[in-house]
Design a protein around this motif. Structure first.
Motif, PDB file in Angstrom:
ATOM      1  N   SER A 176       0.838  -1.205   0.000  1.00  0.00           N
ATOM      2  CA  SER A 176       0.000   0.000   0.000  1.00  0.00           C
ATOM      3  C   SER A 176       0.870   1.252   0.000  1.00  0.00           C
ATOM      4  CB  SER A 176      -0.956  -0.017   1.189  1.00  0.00           C
ATOM      5  OG  SER A 176      -0.242   0.116   2.383  1.00  0.00           O
ATOM      6  N   THR A 177       2.021   1.188   0.710  1.00  0.00           N
ATOM      7  CA  THR A 177       2.931   2.340   0.685  1.00  0.00           C
ATOM      8  C   THR A 177       3.506   2.522  -0.709  1.00  0.00           C
ATOM      9  OG1 THR A 177       3.547   1.742   2.926  1.00  0.00           O
ATOM     10  CG2 THR A 177       4.888   3.397   1.844  1.00  0.00           C
ATOM     11  N   GLU A 178       3.849   1.400  -1.350  1.00  0.00           N
ATOM     12  CA  GLU A 178       4.406   1.484  -2.699  1.00  0.00           C
ATOM     13  C   GLU A 178       3.420   2.181  -3.630  1.00  0.00           C
ATOM     14  OE1 GLU A 178       6.373  -2.024  -4.243  1.00  0.00           O
ATOM     15  OE2 GLU A 178       5.605  -1.616  -6.255  1.00  0.00           O
ATOM     16  N   LYS A 179       2.153   1.791  -3.529  1.00  0.00           N
ATOM     17  CA  LYS A 179       1.132   2.414  -4.373  1.00  0.00           C
ATOM     18  C   LYS A 179       1.032   3.906  -4.080  1.00  0.00           C
ATOM     19  CE  LYS A 179      -1.323  -1.255  -6.286  1.00  0.00           C
ATOM     20  NZ  LYS A 179      -1.703  -2.401  -5.416  1.00  0.00           N
ATOM     21  N   ALA A 180       1.058   4.241  -2.770  1.00  0.00           N
ATOM     22  CA  ALA A 180       0.963   5.656  -2.388  1.00  0.00           C
ATOM     23  C   ALA A 180       2.148   6.439  -2.939  1.00  0.00           C
ATOM     24  CB  ALA A 180       0.904   5.782  -0.873  1.00  0.00           C
ATOM     25  N   LEU A 181       3.339   5.828  -2.870  1.00  0.00           N
ATOM     26  CA  LEU A 181       4.528   6.512  -3.378  1.00  0.00           C
ATOM     27  C   LEU A 181       4.431   6.699  -4.891  1.00  0.00           C
ATOM     28  CD1 LEU A 181       7.418   4.866  -1.316  1.00  0.00           C
ATOM     29  CD2 LEU A 181       6.533   7.184  -1.120  1.00  0.00           C
ATOM     30  N   VAL A 182       3.953   5.664  -5.580  1.00  0.00           N
ATOM     31  CA  VAL A 182       3.836   5.775  -7.034  1.00  0.00           C
ATOM     32  C   VAL A 182       2.891   6.910  -7.396  1.00  0.00           C
ATOM     33  CG1 VAL A 182       2.974   4.651  -9.111  1.00  0.00           C
ATOM     34  CG2 VAL A 182       4.456   3.404  -7.561  1.00  0.00           C
ATOM     35  N   SER A 183       1.767   7.016  -6.672  1.00  0.00           N
ATOM     36  CA  SER A 183       0.868   8.114  -7.059  1.00  0.00           C
ATOM     37  C   SER A 183       1.468   9.469  -6.700  1.00  0.00           C
ATOM     38  CB  SER A 183      -0.544   7.932  -6.495  1.00  0.00           C
ATOM     39  OG  SER A 183      -0.498   7.692  -5.136  1.00  0.00           O
ATOM     40  N   LEU A 184       2.278   9.482  -5.629  1.00  0.00           N
ATOM     41  CA  LEU A 184       3.009  10.723  -5.322  1.00  0.00           C
ATOM     42  C   LEU A 184       3.954  11.084  -6.474  1.00  0.00           C
ATOM     43  CD1 LEU A 184       3.888  12.876  -3.171  1.00  0.00           C
ATOM     44  CD2 LEU A 184       5.606  11.241  -2.433  1.00  0.00           C
ATOM     45  N   PHE A 185       4.675  10.079  -6.979  1.00  0.00           N
ATOM     46  CA  PHE A 185       5.599  10.332  -8.096  1.00  0.00           C
ATOM     47  C   PHE A 185       4.825  10.773  -9.344  1.00  0.00           C
ATOM     48  CE2 PHE A 185       8.673   6.944  -6.248  1.00  0.00           C
ATOM     49  CZ  PHE A 185       8.992   7.808  -5.224  1.00  0.00           C
ATOM     50  N   GLN A 186       3.658  10.154  -9.547  1.00  0.00           N
ATOM     51  CA  GLN A 186       2.865  10.538 -10.719  1.00  0.00           C
ATOM     52  C   GLN A 186       2.389  11.981 -10.628  1.00  0.00           C
ATOM     53  OE1 GLN A 186       0.280   7.188 -10.622  1.00  0.00           O
ATOM     54  NE2 GLN A 186       1.399   6.063 -12.217  1.00  0.00           N
ATOM     55  N   GLU A 187       2.015  12.383  -9.393  1.00  0.00           N
ATOM     56  CA  GLU A 187       1.671  13.791  -9.189  1.00  0.00           C
ATOM     57  C   GLU A 187       2.837  14.692  -9.577  1.00  0.00           C
ATOM     58  OE1 GLU A 187       0.448  14.950  -5.142  1.00  0.00           O
ATOM     59  OE2 GLU A 187      -0.860  13.193  -5.289  1.00  0.00           O
ATOM     60  N   MET A 188       4.042  14.262  -9.157  1.00  0.00           N
ATOM     61  CA  MET A 188       5.220  15.078  -9.437  1.00  0.00           C
ATOM     62  C   MET A 188       5.486  15.170 -10.935  1.00  0.00           C
ATOM     63  SD  MET A 188       7.447  13.556  -6.302  1.00  0.00           S
ATOM     64  CE  MET A 188       9.069  14.039  -6.831  1.00  0.00           C
ATOM     65  N   THR A 189       5.376  14.046 -11.623  1.00  0.00           N
ATOM     66  CA  THR A 189       5.650  14.088 -13.062  1.00  0.00           C
ATOM     67  C   THR A 189       4.579  14.893 -13.788  1.00  0.00           C
ATOM     68  OG1 THR A 189       4.565  11.950 -13.326  1.00  0.00           O
ATOM     69  CG2 THR A 189       6.958  11.950 -13.178  1.00  0.00           C
ATOM     70  N   ALA A 190       3.342  14.868 -13.254  1.00  0.00           N
ATOM     71  CA  ALA A 190       2.287  15.679 -13.866  1.00  0.00           C
ATOM     72  C   ALA A 190       2.641  17.156 -13.804  1.00  0.00           C
ATOM     73  CB  ALA A 190       0.960  15.416 -13.161  1.00  0.00           C
ATOM     74  N   LYS A 191       3.446  17.529 -12.785  1.00  0.00           N
ATOM     75  CA  LYS A 191       3.866  18.921 -12.667  1.00  0.00           C
ATOM     76  C   LYS A 191       5.135  19.192 -13.461  1.00  0.00           C
ATOM     77  CE  LYS A 191       1.957  19.655  -8.081  1.00  0.00           C
ATOM     78  NZ  LYS A 191       2.391  19.244  -6.743  1.00  0.00           N
ATOM     79  N   GLY A 192       5.553  18.226 -14.261  1.00  0.00           N
ATOM     80  CA  GLY A 192       6.698  18.472 -15.128  1.00  0.00           C
ATOM     81  C   GLY A 192       8.021  17.975 -14.580  1.00  0.00           C
ATOM     82  N   LYS A 193       8.004  17.378 -13.378  1.00  0.00           N
ATOM     83  CA  LYS A 193       9.250  16.841 -12.838  1.00  0.00           C
ATOM     84  C   LYS A 193       9.512  15.469 -13.440  1.00  0.00           C
ATOM     85  CE  LYS A 193       8.644  19.669  -8.924  1.00  0.00           C
ATOM     86  NZ  LYS A 193       9.576  20.382  -8.113  1.00  0.00           N
ATOM     87  N   THR A 194      10.762  15.082 -13.420  1.00  0.00           N
ATOM     88  CA  THR A 194      11.125  13.779 -13.952  1.00  0.00           C
ATOM     89  C   THR A 194      11.585  12.898 -12.798  1.00  0.00           C
ATOM     90  OG1 THR A 194      11.895  14.932 -15.918  1.00  0.00           O
ATOM     91  CG2 THR A 194      12.519  12.619 -15.680  1.00  0.00           C
ATOM     92  N   VAL A 195      11.040  11.694 -12.728  1.00  0.00           N
ATOM     93  CA  VAL A 195      11.413  10.789 -11.646  1.00  0.00           C
ATOM     94  C   VAL A 195      11.934   9.488 -12.236  1.00  0.00           C
ATOM     95  CG1 VAL A 195      10.638   9.600  -9.567  1.00  0.00           C
ATOM     96  CG2 VAL A 195       9.632  11.805 -10.178  1.00  0.00           C
ATOM     97  N   ILE A 196      13.160   9.150 -11.871  1.00  0.00           N
ATOM     98  CA  ILE A 196      13.795   7.952 -12.416  1.00  0.00           C
ATOM     99  C   ILE A 196      14.035   6.972 -11.272  1.00  0.00           C
ATOM    100  CG2 ILE A 196      15.835   7.076 -13.593  1.00  0.00           C
ATOM    101  CD1 ILE A 196      15.975  10.063 -14.717  1.00  0.00           C
ATOM    102  N   VAL A 197      13.499   5.763 -11.419  1.00  0.00           N
ATOM    103  CA  VAL A 197      13.419   4.841 -10.307  1.00  0.00           C
ATOM    104  C   VAL A 197      14.000   3.486 -10.693  1.00  0.00           C
ATOM    105  CG1 VAL A 197      11.753   3.505  -8.965  1.00  0.00           C
ATOM    106  CG2 VAL A 197      11.384   5.945  -9.293  1.00  0.00           C
ATOM    107  N   VAL A 198      14.919   2.963  -9.883  1.00  0.00           N
ATOM    108  CA  VAL A 198      15.374   1.590 -10.095  1.00  0.00           C
ATOM    109  C   VAL A 198      14.325   0.664  -9.489  1.00  0.00           C
ATOM    110  CG1 VAL A 198      17.112  -0.134  -9.520  1.00  0.00           C
ATOM    111  CG2 VAL A 198      17.808   2.201 -10.064  1.00  0.00           C
TER     112      VAL A 198
END
Ligand SMILES: Nc1ncnc2c1ncn2[C@@H]1O[C@H](COP(=O)(O)OP(=O)(O)OP(=O)(O)O)[C@@H](O)[C@H]1O
Ligand SMILES: [Mg+2]
Lengths: 262, 430
Positions: A176-198
């Protein structure tokens, strides 16, 4: 399947990296789009961490270079954030979760300046974003592995960067935390940020990422997820034997010098 | 006693000077040492403190006297050289770092001893007191020395305060520090220099070899008392100050007594006491907490036994029977009975023990927790009813009132446990 694009946020050009006599990355050449959530896939020892470290200037390349926002890393450091693998630090260090997150504000402060109220407030908001506010004053060794990971992500958020490199941010984190983090990252990319994840899980990778990089000592694929996530490329990344590269590596290890270092 | 008052009233300007000197160097050593300790470089500190000896001796040989500028420079050069050699060899060979440190340490120290023995055989009068540099003598500090060592120590303290947050992030997470653009290589060089300097400031007062202890021990002891870096620094400084000043006093009160060993003895005592008594992690503290917990468990069990009798309608238990429930634990049982008696939970009359009103309430509470937890385990954790007793037996002693009401709410205020025993409740509370 290696897709190159125009106006990339990250450009890696013919990058070659060795640890002493041991070549780890061979001629990596890729470009990454802005505002995307990007996954790096590959088996253990594939050189995923090494690629990120090299882009972050933490290890020297033998040849080739990488550029961020079409500039040298040093010019844009304030816009770049790095989350190391959790095991790379000693969590017995005398500090609270808040102390660690506050470190994310240091580079805006400059030398001699102490973090103040403003920095503390920012750190608290970042802890809240990863759902760790209640643990702000907890000694970091008393946090679980997943909580420590979230502290690291909060520290990255506190950097208020435009591009984030995260080395296995989901390691030891529950679903559930992983899902929450992913949606947090998606919010960030929606604002134009780039997130690169191993990342390590191929199945969820298909759902999470806009763009995928597949790596196994050399670059196997880099492109939009739906084009990269194919049976053939996966076999190449995870199943295929790279006996040739391993053999050459062994050969170089036995010789007196590393011919790839120029 | 006279000595004591004379020393600590600081009426003698020489004494005052010695105290100021030793305080400054204790503070600087503890501050540098805290970071050294956290960075797991204690061994390097040890190597440096041995490696300054040849430098001191060479400076002596070249200058022909105890001029502090020469001594400090000589000590700094060989000390720094040793750290450089250590990192160079470990980087370019496959040797383990601790092996390299041990080798470099003994070579430098051996060299120092050879030069010193040579010097002493020449019989130069100015050389008397050279051995002070091995074990230290705080009382031998004169004004000229104080100026040099004091300024050095002050510099170290200021640099650490200035770069506090940089050193903090570097020691915790080097790659992150580098990623935010901190000049980690240069900071590391600065820190290594501070480490050498911190050792150098102590060579006359504490002695070369023992400076390693003054560097590391205060931090190691302070770690027992706190888990915040700023507090750890302060506590380490206090420990270091105490030991430094006591050591200086002993050298003053008993002439010819070297300072260094006494500083180390006091420090070790502090570390030892921290190990046993510190609030959070002390061995003794933990032991006492554990013993108290076990005593509480035993009392709880006696209350439960009495409650069991009460449930069956009996008016109490024979003292003898209670002792029989816990075979081989007569002493503990007697202790618990006394304790419960004092608390007013039980009364003893003609060898019959009965629960009082408040004892009954307390016993009910324990049994309630036990049964609530059993029920929670069977209902929510899908554990078979015959497997839940042991866990409940342990948790009944620690569940807090908040958790209890949460359990109650989750289970919707149940009436009976999985074994169909009634969950006892206090009629007074809803
Ligand atoms: N500091 C180092 N010194 C020498 N070799 C190293 C070092 N770090 C990594 N390597 C080697 O480089 C190769 C790639 O390592 P890297 O850490 O980049 O892999 P990775 O893809 O991140 O693996 P993982 O999934 O296990 O994190 C491995 O074979 C490893 O043994
Ligand atoms: Mg890795």
């Amino acid at each position: 399947m290696i897709q190159q694009i125009d106006n990339p946020v990250v450009e890696v050009h013919d990058l070659m990296v060795s640890y002493g006599q041991n070549p780890v990355l061979w001629n990596i050449d890729l470009t990454l789009p802005a505002g995307a959530l990007i996954g790096i896939l590959g088996p253990n020892g594939a050189g995923k961490s090494t690629l990120i470290k090299s882009i972050m200037g933490l290890i020297e390349a033998n040849s080739g270079y990488s550029r961020i926002f079409d500039q040298e890393l040093n010019q844009v450091r304030n816009r770049v954030s790095y989350v190391p693998q959790r095991e790379s630090v000693d969590w017995d260090f005398p500090a609270s979760a808040l102390d660690i997150v506050m470190m994310g504000t240091y580079h805006h402060l400059g030398i001699f300046k102490r973090p103040g109220k403003k920095e503390k407030a920012l750190a608290m908001t970042c802890l809240e974003k990863v759902n760790m506010k209640a643990f702000a004053n907890r000694q970091i060794s008393e946090l679980s592995g997943g909580q420590q990971q979230r502290v690291f992500i909060a520290r990255a958020l506190a950097q208020e960067a435009d591009i984030y490199f995260m080395d296995e941010p989901f390691a030891g984190v529950d679903m559930s935390t992983e899902k929450a983090l992913v949606s947090l990252f998606q919010e960030m990319t929606a604002k134009g940020k780039t997130v690169i994840v191993v990342h390590h899980d191929i199945y969820s990778a298909g759902k999470y990422f806009d763009w995928l990089i597949m790596l196994n000592m050399h670059l196997i694929a880099s492109g939009p997820t739906e084009q990269v996530l194919t049976e053939e490329l996966l076999t190449k990344t995870y199943g295929g034997k790279l006996s040739m590269l391993t053999d050459i590596g062994e050969l170089i290890k036995k010789s007196d010098f590393n011919p790839l270092k120029s | 006693m006279e000595d004591f008052i004379y020393f600590f009233s600081f009426q003698d300007p020489n004494v005052l000077m010695v105290v100021v000197g030793i305080s400054l160097l204790s503070i600087s050593a503890a501050m540098v040492g805290t970071f050294t300790f956290l960075d797991k470089k204690a061994l390097i500190g040890d190597a440096i403190s041995h490696a300054v000896l040849p430098g001191v001796c060479l400076a002596f040989m070249l200058s022909g006297n105890k001029n502090p500028y020469w001594i400090v420079s000589g000590a700094f050069i060989t000390g720094a050289l040793s750290t450089y050699i250590i990192s160079w060899i470990s980087n370019y060979t496959k040797l383990k770092e601790d092996t390299v440190i041990a080798a470099v340490l003994s070579i430098f120290f051996g060299l120092g001893i050879v030069i010193m023995t040579q010097l002493q055989q020449t019989g130069n009068a100015a050389l008397s007191g050279l051995d002070h540099f091995i074990f230290g003598n705080a009382i031998s500090i004169v004004r000229k020395d104080l100026l040099v060592y004091g300024i050095l120590a002050l510099t170290i303290i200021l640099v650490i305060l200035f770069f506090y947050k940089e050193f903090k992030v570097m020691v915790f997470n080097r790659s992150f520090a580098q990623s935010i653009g901190l000049p980690v290589k240069r900071l590391e060089f600065l820190f290594n220099s501070l480490m050498v300097l911190a050792v150098v400031t102590g060579i006359q007062a504490i002695g070369v070899v023992l400076m390693a202890a003054l560097l590391i021990t205060p931090a190691a002891a302070a770690k027992f008392w706190t888990d915040r870096l700023d507090r750890m620094l302060i506590i380490a400084v206090v420990f270091s100050l105490i030991s430094g000043i006591v050591g200086a006093y002993i050298s003053f009160a008993l002439p010819h007594m070297p300072t260094g060993p006494w500083v180390v003895i006091v420090l070790s005592l502090i570390a030892f006491l921290s190990f046993f008594f510190s609030v959070k992690k002390g061995v003794l503290t933990k032991w006492i907490a554990k013993r108290n917990y076990q005593r509480k468990i035993h009392s709880d069990h006696i209350l439960k036994a009495l409650f069991g009798a009460w449930e069956k309608g009996k008016q109490g238990l024979k003292t003898e029977n209670i002792f029989n429930i816990f075979p081989g634990k007569n002493f503990k049982t007697q202790y618990s009975i006394n304790k419960l008696n004092k608390k007013g939970y039980i009364t003893e009359n003609q060898s019959i023990i009965k629960l009082t009103e408040s004892g009954l309430t307390e016993a009910k509470r324990i049994v309630r927790l036990h049964r609530l937890w059993e029920l929670y385990m069977t209902e929510y954790m899908n554990i078979a009813p015959d497997h839940v007793h042991d866990s409940a037996e342990k948790l009944e002693h620690i569940i807090t009132p908040e958790l209890e009401s949460k359990l109650d709410r989750n289970l919707n205020f149940p009436k009976a446990d999985p074994h169909h025993s009634i969950i006892p409740r206090d009629p007074k509370k809803p």
